[in-house]
Design an enzyme around this catalytic site. Structure first.
Site: not given
Lengths: 586, 185
Positions: A143, A145-146, A162, A170, A205-206, A269, A325
């Protein structure tokens, strides 16, 4: 485990692929021939490596024939429009309408419930591996993501992302890392960061990178703490003279920002790249949050990236937009053609404020004016404010982030493309998500009201074969096949010329047309649809029309719609549709 | 000498119902006595009123004592937990049905795949998203659950699915969970 494609992989611009799995010859033979993009006969095979071939096409007209649809496709359209599952004894899932702006027909995952497609779809490994892209960035498996912290350093473009090293969903998020010379051919590196500190043990995280004068790099990122609180942390390269930036150090004094009073511990975040404050010595950085249902962007000031002061007020807020976000905030030049460093300001600049809306999973932006002395950004057009106006992309696209490429003086935009198939299919595939091809972003000088995006010019290096179709003339209701041989990857340039007499003679046509609500490509009108049928098999049992549709009102003004109709893209009942027909506005 | 021992038992029977909270009419008879604090009641009440299935939401939350102290994230987690129980029951039912009817062979394979995705992907993702405060992933998980369940149910032809009740229960819970999650976005 993430791939650590060794650096001995030859960097060869002819190789269109550096991160897709190598198709074995035997796999190629298994691929179903019913797909219009069969891999049976690759144009060029080099040492077992499959190459994608790209063609250039020029077309004039293609019109769709409504009656040619097989019956089950008509049924599927009815199922979509009625939004019900006729044969199911389970109550139909009702769509949640878009909560603001023009309805896009966006839905959460819906099951199409086609009554004659109740069979389990016989996915094979070969069919699922067909979905792997050849040149969109993706890890070898699992997986993603960002996109995180994109930057250019010592001749290399860096992308962090990510990533779940354990599965195709996720979770267990780490910072994957890849580098490229040209934003197109990527090499995997070891993880940059893993969740191994109290201040990020529940998620790395991001975050975003800031390059300071002199080349020093600081990375701000969100950590989810051992107490499940969202905080901002500082990290920096262990060795700045390493062009690959392999190792990263987390500042021991983390976190550097914690949720301030009035802000939820789970609403804090995605810090942005920092920009210089007016005094020239301090730095400012913003991140999104929400107060009740009002999305906001807060600004912090710092001189050393270790100590931060929250500025009074908010940079901007828009009611009813929910959590913001992946906020992005950067200047664009209104006069020149280049991108601008994130710290640029003053005459000849406007500022883009962008947010990813948690509520409807879309990226929105607006152009406006930034007043750093009052910590305020004001949109040029409040009717098209952040979250209620323009989107960066009208497809499946989220968590986008830009960076300033100081080598070519461009502002480059990354965006995450999530999956539209079921999680069951993702588990079978063993991977999920891709990144967009990076795009340049410039101010649209012609209209002054939006930005323009285009894939980076390095993408053109992927082309090596071209086929041109000149002056293809088609009558209404016809479909013209274009014979290009077997290909999996195409770069298409198409221009359409509407018959002038027909256009002028049409007094009124489909006023109020909307791709999403007017029935998609199956709905024929006076001046549309016309365009391309892509990802189509020979019998058109699966197809994706990408088309224009002109609507004209009696006062003579015409509106062009650019649509993408996914409602008949796949017969597999577990390919779910997030957006039935995408409506791009002109 | 006689001593008289008096036993005197005084029972004070306190009113067991909190008077400021009025129970909504319940379809099924409910023998629970609700000893709830007024403030927490408001959250459960308001949350459930904003879901498509008040009864299911309310009864599921009230039957879990964790709901009394939970915030909205916590209420969502309780629904997801209940869904996990039901999904596990569905998997057990699928396993019991194997070999029972040749017509069921292919649908049961599909249902195994679907429920595997629900238990291995959707539910963990929902729990992770709710615990960590990234509700959109929880929403994905619950939206996908609904899709997977419908796929399983529809794979039985002529609507002779032996799993209809369980599928519906999982489906209904996924809808409630999803609507609670949407309140967090």
């Amino acid at each position: 485990m993430a791939a650590n494609r060794s650096l001995t992989l030859p960097y060869d611009p002819e190789l269109a692929v550096s991160d897709a799995p190598l198709l074995e010859q035997s796999d190629q033979a298994e691929v179903s021939g019913s797909s219009g993009q069969s891999r049976q006969r690759p144009v060029k095979v080099l040492a077992g490596i499959f190459l994608s071939s790209l063609f250039l096409l020029t077309l004039i007209w293609t019109l769709f024939q409504g009656q040619e649809e097989p019956r089950d496709q008509a049924q599927m359209i009815n199922a979509n429009l009625n939004k019900s599952s006729p044969s199911s004894s389970v109550s139909p899932y009702s769509l949640i309408p878009a909560s603001r702006g023009v309805p896009q027909g966006v839905s959460e995952k819906t099951f199409r419930g086609v009554s004659d497609a109740n069979d389990i779809y016989p996915w094979t490994n070969a069919m699922l591996s067909w979905q792997r892209t050849s040149y969109h960035f993706q890890p070898e498996k699992h997986w993603m993501n960002d996109p995180n912290g994109p930057l250019f350093h010592m001749g290399w473009y860096h992308l962090f992302y990510q990533y779940n090293p354990d599965s195709a969903i996720w979770g267990n998020i780490t910072w994957g890392h890849a580098v490229s010379r040209d934003l197109i051919h990527w090499l995997y590196l070891p993880f940059a960061m893993v969740p191994d500190r109290p201040f990020d043990v529940n998620g790395v995280w991001t975050g975003s990178a800031t390059i300071l004068p002199g080349g020093k790099i600081v990375m701000l990122y969100t950590g989810d703490t051992d107490d499940l609180v969202q905080v901002q942390n500082l990290a920096y390269p262990a060795n700045l003279s390493d062009p690959l930036l392999l190792d990263w150090i987390k500042y021991p004094g983390n976190p550097v920002m914690i949720p301030p009073p009035g802000i939820g511990k789970k609403d804090f975040r995605d810090p942005t790249t920092a920009w210089l404050a007016p005094d020239g010595t301090k730095w400012l950085v913003t991140l999104g949050s929400k107060i009740n249902k009002t999305g906001i962007a807060m600004v912090y000031e710092t001189s050393d990236f270790k100590g931060y002061r929250l500025l009074d007020g908010v940079l901007h807020a828009v009611p009813h937009t929910g959590m913001w976000e992946c906020v992005d905030f950067y200047p664009v030049s209104t006069a020149g053609d280049n991108g601008l460093d994130t710290s640029a300001n003053g005459p000849g600049t406007k500022h883009v404020l962008k947010a990813s809306l948690d509520d409807n999973k879309h990226d929105y932006y607006a152009l406006g004016t930034y007043d750093p002395n009052n910590n305020k950004w004001t949109p040029d057009d409040p009717e098209l404010d952040v979250g209620i106006g323009l989107r960066l992309d009208y497809g499946k696209y989220y968590a986008s982030k830009t960076f300033y490429d100081q080598k070519k003086k461009r502002r480059i935009l990354w965006g995450w493309i999530g999956e539209t198939d079921s999680e069951a299919a993702d588990l079978m595939k063993g991977w999920a998500s891709v990144q967009t091809i990076p795009r340049t972003v410039v101010f649209d000088k012609k209209t002054g009201t939006n930005i323009l995006q285009w894939p980076v010019e390095e993408a053109e290096s992927l082309r090596f074969n071209a086929t041109e179709f000149d002056t293809v003339k088609l009558e209404p209701g016809s479909i013209a096949p274009l014979n290009i041989g077997s290909a999996t990857q195409l770069d298409i340039i198409a221009s359409f010329e509407v018959d002038r007499e027909a256009l002028e003679a049409t007094v009124e046509a489909d006023v109020g047309y909307n791709c999403t609500t007017s029935g998609g490509a199956a709905s024929r009108g006076k001046l549309g649809p016309f365009g391309l049928l892509v990802l189509a098999d020979g019998s058109l049992s699966e197809l994706t029309p990408v088309y224009f549709y002109i609507s004209k009102s009696t006062d003579g003004s015409a509106e062009t719609h650019f649509c993408s109709d996914e409602s008949r893209s796949s017969k597999a009942p577990d390919v779910v549709i997030y957006t039935l027909v995408i409506n791009y506005y002109f | 000498m006689k001593s008289f021992a008096f036993s005197c038992i005084v029972l004070a029977i306190l009113p067991s119902l909190s008077t400021s909270y009025a129970l909504p009419p319940l379809k099924k008879s409910n023998h629970h006595i609700f000893m709830v604090r007024e403030k927490v009641n408001d959250l459960i009440e308001n949350t459930c009123r904003n879901t498509p299935d008040y009864q299911l939401c309310f009864s599921t939350l009230l039957s879990d004592p964790r709901s009394f102290d939970a915030d909205t994230y916590g209420l969502g987690l309780i629904i997801v937990d209940a869904l996990k129980d039901k999904a596990t029951s569905a998997v057990n039912a699928i396993n019991r049905l194997k070999g029972s009817n040749p017509e069921f062979i292919r649908p049961l394979i599909k249902c195994s795949i679907s429920y595997n995705a629900i238990l291995k992907a959707d539910i963990p993702e929902a729990i992770e998203g709710l615990r960590k405060g990234v509700p959109k992933f929880a929403e994905y998980g619950m939206a996908d659950t609904a899709v997977e369940v419908q796929g399983c149910e529809n794979s039985f032809k002529q609507s002779n699915s032996p799993l209809t009740d369980l599928n519906k229960q999982v489906y209904d819970l996924s809808i409630v969970a999803k609507s609670i999650i949407r309140m967090l976005l």
